[in-house]
Enzyme design. Structure first.
Site, PDB file in Angstrom:
ATOM      1  N   PHE A 156     -31.582  -7.813  -1.099  1.00  0.00           N
ATOM      2  CA  PHE A 156     -32.188  -9.060  -0.646  1.00  0.00           C
ATOM      3  C   PHE A 156     -31.217  -9.760   0.292  1.00  0.00           C
ATOM      4  O   PHE A 156     -30.013  -9.554   0.192  1.00  0.00           O
ATOM      5  CB  PHE A 156     -32.481  -9.960  -1.853  1.00  0.00           C
ATOM      6  CG  PHE A 156     -33.910 -10.409  -1.930  1.00  0.00           C
ATOM      7  CD1 PHE A 156     -34.884  -9.550  -2.387  1.00  0.00           C
ATOM      8  CD2 PHE A 156     -34.279 -11.695  -1.551  1.00  0.00           C
ATOM      9  CE1 PHE A 156     -36.210  -9.961  -2.467  1.00  0.00           C
ATOM     10  CE2 PHE A 156     -35.596 -12.110  -1.630  1.00  0.00           C
ATOM     11  CZ  PHE A 156     -36.564 -11.243  -2.087  1.00  0.00           C
ATOM     12  N   GLN A 209     -35.316 -25.219   3.267  1.00  0.00           N
ATOM     13  CA  GLN A 209     -35.300 -23.848   3.745  1.00  0.00           C
ATOM     14  C   GLN A 209     -36.614 -23.492   4.431  1.00  0.00           C
ATOM     15  O   GLN A 209     -37.687 -23.689   3.849  1.00  0.00           O
ATOM     16  CB  GLN A 209     -35.084 -22.914   2.563  1.00  0.00           C
ATOM     17  CG  GLN A 209     -35.125 -21.457   2.949  1.00  0.00           C
ATOM     18  CD  GLN A 209     -34.496 -20.600   1.879  1.00  0.00           C
ATOM     19  OE1 GLN A 209     -35.142 -20.268   0.885  1.00  0.00           O
ATOM     20  NE2 GLN A 209     -33.233 -20.287   2.047  1.00  0.00           N
ATOM     21  N   HIS A 246     -38.555 -20.360   5.404  1.00  0.00           N
ATOM     22  CA  HIS A 246     -38.538 -18.921   5.138  1.00  0.00           C
ATOM     23  C   HIS A 246     -38.920 -18.196   6.412  1.00  0.00           C
ATOM     24  O   HIS A 246     -39.876 -18.582   7.080  1.00  0.00           O
ATOM     25  CB  HIS A 246     -39.515 -18.588   4.013  1.00  0.00           C
ATOM     26  CG  HIS A 246     -39.320 -17.212   3.464  1.00  0.00           C
ATOM     27  ND1 HIS A 246     -39.639 -16.090   4.176  1.00  0.00           N
ATOM     28  CD2 HIS A 246     -38.825 -16.774   2.277  1.00  0.00           C
ATOM     29  CE1 HIS A 246     -39.350 -15.021   3.448  1.00  0.00           C
ATOM     30  NE2 HIS A 246     -38.852 -15.416   2.292  1.00  0.00           N
ATOM     31  N   LEU A 268     -46.660 -16.742   2.081  1.00  0.00           N
ATOM     32  CA  LEU A 268     -45.360 -16.077   2.171  1.00  0.00           C
ATOM     33  C   LEU A 268     -45.452 -14.555   2.149  1.00  0.00           C
ATOM     34  O   LEU A 268     -46.248 -13.970   1.421  1.00  0.00           O
ATOM     35  CB  LEU A 268     -44.502 -16.506   0.977  1.00  0.00           C
ATOM     36  CG  LEU A 268     -43.100 -15.880   0.997  1.00  0.00           C
ATOM     37  CD1 LEU A 268     -42.172 -16.681   1.866  1.00  0.00           C
ATOM     38  CD2 LEU A 268     -42.539 -15.729  -0.389  1.00  0.00           C
ATOM     39  N   GLU A 277     -39.062 -11.552   1.394  1.00  0.00           N
ATOM     40  CA  GLU A 277     -37.921 -10.901   1.998  1.00  0.00           C
ATOM     41  C   GLU A 277     -37.731  -9.503   1.421  1.00  0.00           C
ATOM     42  O   GLU A 277     -37.089  -8.649   2.027  1.00  0.00           O
ATOM     43  CB  GLU A 277     -36.722 -11.765   1.615  1.00  0.00           C
ATOM     44  CG  GLU A 277     -35.475 -11.546   2.319  1.00  0.00           C
ATOM     45  CD  GLU A 277     -34.589 -12.757   2.005  1.00  0.00           C
ATOM     46  OE1 GLU A 277     -35.003 -13.901   2.256  1.00  0.00           O
ATOM     47  OE2 GLU A 277     -33.502 -12.530   1.500  1.00  0.00           O
ATOM     48  N   ARG A 328     -31.304 -16.550   5.092  1.00  0.00           N
ATOM     49  CA  ARG A 328     -32.592 -17.017   5.629  1.00  0.00           C
ATOM     50  C   ARG A 328     -32.473 -17.976   6.804  1.00  0.00           C
ATOM     51  O   ARG A 328     -33.246 -17.889   7.760  1.00  0.00           O
ATOM     52  CB  ARG A 328     -33.385 -17.709   4.524  1.00  0.00           C
ATOM     53  CG  ARG A 328     -33.906 -16.714   3.560  1.00  0.00           C
ATOM     54  CD  ARG A 328     -34.740 -17.344   2.493  1.00  0.00           C
ATOM     55  NE  ARG A 328     -35.234 -16.275   1.649  1.00  0.00           N
ATOM     56  CZ  ARG A 328     -35.826 -16.469   0.488  1.00  0.00           C
ATOM     57  NH1 ARG A 328     -36.008 -17.692   0.038  1.00  0.00           N
ATOM     58  NH2 ARG A 328     -36.236 -15.446  -0.217  1.00  0.00           N
ATOM     59  N   HIS A 376     -40.338 -23.751   2.984  1.00  0.00           N
ATOM     60  CA  HIS A 376     -40.434 -22.933   1.786  1.00  0.00           C
ATOM     61  C   HIS A 376     -39.789 -23.562   0.550  1.00  0.00           C
ATOM     62  O   HIS A 376     -40.342 -23.511  -0.527  1.00  0.00           O
ATOM     63  CB  HIS A 376     -39.748 -21.602   2.090  1.00  0.00           C
ATOM     64  CG  HIS A 376     -39.799 -20.598   0.990  1.00  0.00           C
ATOM     65  ND1 HIS A 376     -40.979 -20.175   0.428  1.00  0.00           N
ATOM     66  CD2 HIS A 376     -38.824 -19.908   0.353  1.00  0.00           C
ATOM     67  CE1 HIS A 376     -40.722 -19.272  -0.519  1.00  0.00           C
ATOM     68  NE2 HIS A 376     -39.436 -19.107  -0.593  1.00  0.00           N
ATOM     69  N   ARG A 424     -30.305 -21.804   0.413  1.00  0.00           N
ATOM     70  CA  ARG A 424     -30.440 -20.979  -0.787  1.00  0.00           C
ATOM     71  C   ARG A 424     -30.584 -19.509  -0.418  1.00  0.00           C
ATOM     72  O   ARG A 424     -31.274 -19.171   0.527  1.00  0.00           O
ATOM     73  CB  ARG A 424     -31.681 -21.415  -1.566  1.00  0.00           C
ATOM     74  CG  ARG A 424     -32.092 -20.452  -2.647  1.00  0.00           C
ATOM     75  CD  ARG A 424     -33.274 -20.957  -3.425  1.00  0.00           C
ATOM     76  NE  ARG A 424     -34.541 -20.792  -2.748  1.00  0.00           N
ATOM     77  CZ  ARG A 424     -35.340 -19.733  -2.908  1.00  0.00           C
ATOM     78  NH1 ARG A 424     -34.996 -18.749  -3.706  1.00  0.00           N
ATOM     79  NH2 ARG A 424     -36.493 -19.668  -2.267  1.00  0.00           N
TER      80      ARG A 424
END
Ligand SMILES: Cc1cc2nc3c(=O)[nH]c(=O)nc-3n(C[C@H](O)[C@H](O)[C@H](O)COP(=O)(O)OP(=O)(O)OC[C@H]3O[C@@H](n4cnc5c(N)ncnc54)[C@H](O)[C@@H]3O)c2cc1C
Ligand code: SF4
Ligand code: SF4
Ligand code: FES
Lengths: 236, 594
Positions: free
Chosen positions: B119, B240, B242, B252, B255, B286, B353, B398
């Site tokens: 990730f 954030q 995304h 969404l 990732e 991100r 996000h 994050r």
């Protein structure tokens, strides 16, 4: 898609002011980006804020916006507006008490879900790390664990309509089999005992309505068949 | 008017991941606990999480919590508190293994262990190369997790109040928190939940932006309630975006798609991330990927008629892998973009996000705020966990999969701390005489107003303001105007009018109350963002560019500090970042690159 006007006929009932339910005829203008029925409902609500419905994720994963759409149960957020015949007729899920408009009282549905002990039962002391499970054994849970408890299936099932208090219904039985099929669960016998009853399991007459409406493509009938098989084998 | 009072040991507001995890601790400790939720617990937005939850289990290759800690500090652009980050990364294995024991259907490796995938931003050996740390159940990790935790609560006999909306926090003159006022949606009845401990787990507020991956119910109610009760909000400028929301729809695309080998491409099919992050490429953090995408689009290399999105390509992957590891994504592509990703790439854009900021907490889950000379004094009786809280482990950005971890670790620690304080003798305190007044006044104002804008119009004005003035790239003058505009929206919202006057399931009233909360959050965001004159993590300003003196526009000498926004007078204070971990050495400041 283009700009267009869409006609609706919506079941309305507010116990605070209406003596009886009625159908409201209403239309709404949509933008090209409005794709799903829930997009249209959002626009409708901006026009008439008294229309009440449940919704949250808008992507078919939370199970909030199940309703009866042109006679068939489904999720508003996964239904393409342009594939629906107009006027689009929206009604509450059949067979459950209506609270207001298309919002139904789900108490009975969840009661049945809870009745199958929807949690892993394993009385061994938990190991320090994860319990092992082979990929093949894990695969057995596919098509079972993905249920979003939307109730489209149970409220399309005639057996559930007649006996909502006694027949567990497709969603609950699917969940029961999800735990029976889990190699980590130790309560298979107890779970089968719990269903061995003329109503709880055996009211299913394989009518398949449930499979037909499940927005997640799950197959409760197959799971029910497997439970019935296990009971038979156990009896022999 | 007198309001019915229900007395509990503890009240938990929210039944998403964080609330359910806290509830397990309280129920299993035998405390009388009420869990309130606007929706049936499994409908909470945790259900939508796709990609996974981080833990250095090392099931497929070597991994270590210390590496995870390093990545998290770096990901946070050094704004995360290192004590809290160490606490979280160390606890990860324990809480993930617990979930497995609760019955969560994780995918498995060939030897039967929990399956892990790479990730963004998660690396081995202090930033060397991507590592498999995200524990996953296909691309339905949140669903599998939320249902498993709900099921565990059914087993523990937790008492739920489903479709109850908390309205306001009750505090007494000494600042103790004594519970909440709440409304039963079905009847419109208002009740006081009087508790010895109050835990907030109300989730995010992504709906302040026009384009968002968040559910309709993610309206920042916990933050609104805290703000109205005089509790400051921390680091609210950090949101954030995304990288991969479905263009147009906002839904969404995890990732995990890039973790499984997916590649981002511009209009000339170029794998542009090679230019922005030569090492981690598509798996950079991100904020870095979102900005790279926004730059490609800005410079004319976007796709489609309006050149306003880029492509996420998995057509080179084995269809069997897609069907096994990313079945939900394929469904989303077909449903919301009309694209089958096995055959064609998906159109994606950066989309709001996750809120890194929130109600300030200590890593024990206790809410803290400046009192007397202490910048982080405990607010007695008040706890928070999950997305509504700010521990702060995510700092300015994050890492993916760290949020599901956050809600497990801090949901659990908030529950444990409440149990500890209650067993330690914390008693019910007398309710102030005016305990329910604020909630009643707000409701009656909404019900009786005439002539103002509708809820839908007010909300849209707020969302447009946020999108235009505080997006992926921020501009000094736009932020200044944004502050003026959002204060105007707030003023207009005081006139918001609803037509629905019913007591039964009045969704217009509920949305009006939610919009008031969203506006508190939007205001906090805009004012905090305007005030922070540097670029850091997800907060990037044109007037704080990348220079030799300030790499990436970050200015540690002046801005290595947390923002605290005080809603009463829109004032800002700052508090230091905790650079001191619990047991290991501090992770030294460095320029961030991937
Ligand atoms: C689409 C998507 C995918 C994601 N994927 C990942 C991922 O793969 N990995 C990861 O780590 N993170 C992921 N995240 C982030 C993560 O899912 C969330 O941050 C996290 O689930 C939030 O959990 P929570 O328990 O704090 O809040 P939620 O799950 O949002 O729950 C909030 C709860 O509070 C209740 N509530 C709110 N207000 C009130 C009120 N006034 N009264 C009563 N109840 C109230 C709600 O009913 C709900 O029960 C994703 C987020 C999104 C949007
Ligand atoms: S197959 Fe069984 S459960 Fe499904 S609809 Fe028919 S009777 Fe109901
Ligand atoms: S089985 Fe399908 S239709 Fe039935 S509750 Fe689950 S997701 Fe809904
Ligand atoms: S809104 Fe969540 S399933 Fe439709």
């Amino acid at each position: 898609m283009s700009k267009r006007t869409v006609q609706f006929s919506i079941y309305r009932y507010d116990p605070d002011k209406d003596d009886a339910p009625y159908m409201q005829e209403i239309s709404v203008d949509l933008e090209p980006t409005d794709r799903k029925l829930l997009d249209a409902l959002t626009k409708l609500k901006a026009k008439d804020d008294t229309i009440a419905y449940r919704r949250s994720c808008r992507e078919g994963i939370c199970g909030s916006d199940a309703m009866n759409i042109n006679g068939k149960n489904g999720l508003a957020c996964l239904t393409d507006i342009d594939e629906l015949k107009q006027p689009i007729v929206l009604r509450p899920l059949p067979g459950l008490p209506v609270i207001r408009d298309v919002i139904v009282d789900m108490t009975q549905f969840f009661k049945q879900y809870h009745s199958i002990k929807p949690y892993l039962i394993n009385n061994d002391p938990p190991p320090e790390r994860e319990r092992l499970q082979s990929p093949e054994d894990r695969e057995e849970l596919n098509g079972l664990y993905e249920c979003i408890l939307c109730a489209c299936c149970s409220t399309a099932c005639p057996s559930f309509w007649w006996n909502p208090d006694k027949f567990v219904g497709p969603a609950g039985l699917l969940a029961a089999y999800r735990f029976i099929a889990d190699t980590r669960d130790q309560a298979t016998n107890e779970r089968l005992d719990n269903l061995e009853d003329p109503y709880r399991l055996f009211r299913c007459h394989t009518i398949m309505n449930c499979v037909d409406v499940c927005p997640k493509g799950l197959n409760p009938t197959k799971a029910i068949g497997k439970i019935k098989d296990m009971m038979l084998r156990r009896a022999i | 008017m007198s309001i019915p009072i229900l007395k509990f040991d503890a009240v938990i507001v929210g039944a998403g991941g964080a609330g359910l995890r806290s509830a397990i601790q309280l129920s299993e400790a035998g405390l009388k606990t009420a869990v309130l939720s606007k929706v049936f617990p499994t409908r909470s937005h945790t259900v939508a999480a796709q990609g996974g939850v981080a833990a250095s289990l090392g099931n497929s290759e070597e991994d270590h919590w210390h590496w995870h800690m390093y990545d998290t500090v770096k990901g946070s652009d050094w704004l995360g508190d290192q004590d809290a980050i160490e606490f979280m990364c160390k606890k990860a294995n324990e809480v993930v293994v617990e979930l497995e024991h609760y019955g969560m259907p994780f995918d498995r490796t060939d030897n039967g262990k929990i399956y892990q995938r790479p990730f963004g931003g998660h690396m081995s050996n202090f930033g060397e190369k991507p590592v498999r740390r995200s524990c996953a159940a296909a691309d339905r990790t949140g669903h599998a997790m939320l249902h498993a935790m709900y099921q565990r609560n059914v087993k523990a006999n937790t008492q739920f109040f489903v479709e109850w909306m908390a309205l306001d926090l009750i505090r007494d003159s000494e600042g103790h928190v004594l519970g909440v006022t709440a409304m039963e949606m079905e009847t419109g009845q208002i009740v006081i939940f009087h508790a010895r401990a109050t835990i907030f787990a109300t989730g995010g507020a992504g709906r302040i932006y026009y384009s968002s991956t968040n559910a309709f119910i993610n309206t920042g109610d916990g933050l609104g309630m805290a703000a109205r009760a005089g509790i400051p909000l921390e680091d609210m400028e950090f949101w954030q975006f995304h990288p991969t929301g479905v263009a147009g729809a906002g839904v969404l695309i995890t990732e995990g798609v890039r973790g499984e080998g997916g590649i981002l491409r511009n209009s000339s099919k170029e794998r542009f991330m090679e230019r922005y992050a030569p090492n981690a490429k598509d798996l950079a953090s991100r904020d870095v990927v979102s900005r790279a995408m926004a730059t490609e689009i800005k410079e004319g290399r976007g796709c489609g008629v309006n050149k306003d999105y880029v492509l996420l390509d998995v057509t080179h992957l084995d269809p069997a892998t897609i069907m096994k590891r990313l079945p939900g994504i394929r469904e989303i592509g077909i449903q919301f973009a009309g694209v089958d990703c096995i055959k064609e790439p998906l159109p994606v854009v950066p989309t709001c996000h996750y809120q890194m900021g929130g109600i300030p907490t200590h890593y024990s889950g206790r809410v803290v705020m400046p009192q007397g000379g202490d910048m982080s004094a405990v607010v007695p009786g008040f706890y928070a966990g999950g997305e509504c809280a700010c521990a702060s482990v995510h700092g300015a950005n994050r890492l993916g999969t760290n949020s599901l971890l956050d809600l497990l670790v801090f949901g659990k620690s908030a529950g444990d701390s409440a149990v500890e304080d209650l067993k330690g003798g914390r008693a019910h305190r007398d309710l102030p005489k005016d305990a329910g007044d604020l909630a009643l006044e707000r409701i009656s104002a909404i019900d009786n107003r005439k002539g103002g804008a509708s809820v839908a119009e007010t909300r849209l004005a707020m969302q447009r303001t946020m999108q235009d003035h505080a997006g992926v790239f921020r501009f000094g003058d736009m932020l200044k105007q944004g502050v003026t505009k959002i204060l105007e929206v707030e003023k207009a919202a005081r006139q918001m009018e609803i037509k629905d006057k019913s007591k039964v399931w009045n969704t217009a009233r509920i949305e009006a109350l939610e919009t008031e909360n969203l506006i508190e959050v939007a205001k906090a965001t805009m004012i905090s963002a305007e005030a922070r004159k540097e670029s850091r993590g997800a907060h990037v300003r044109d007037d704080a560019p990348d220079t030799a003196e300030f790499p990436n526009g970050r200015n540690d000498a002046e801005w290595l500090k947390h923002t605290l926004y005080f809603p009463q007078d829109n004032k800002i204070m700052y508090k230091p970042v905790n650079m001191q971990p619990l047991t290991v050495e501090a992770i030294e400041l460095k320029t961030r690159s991937y």
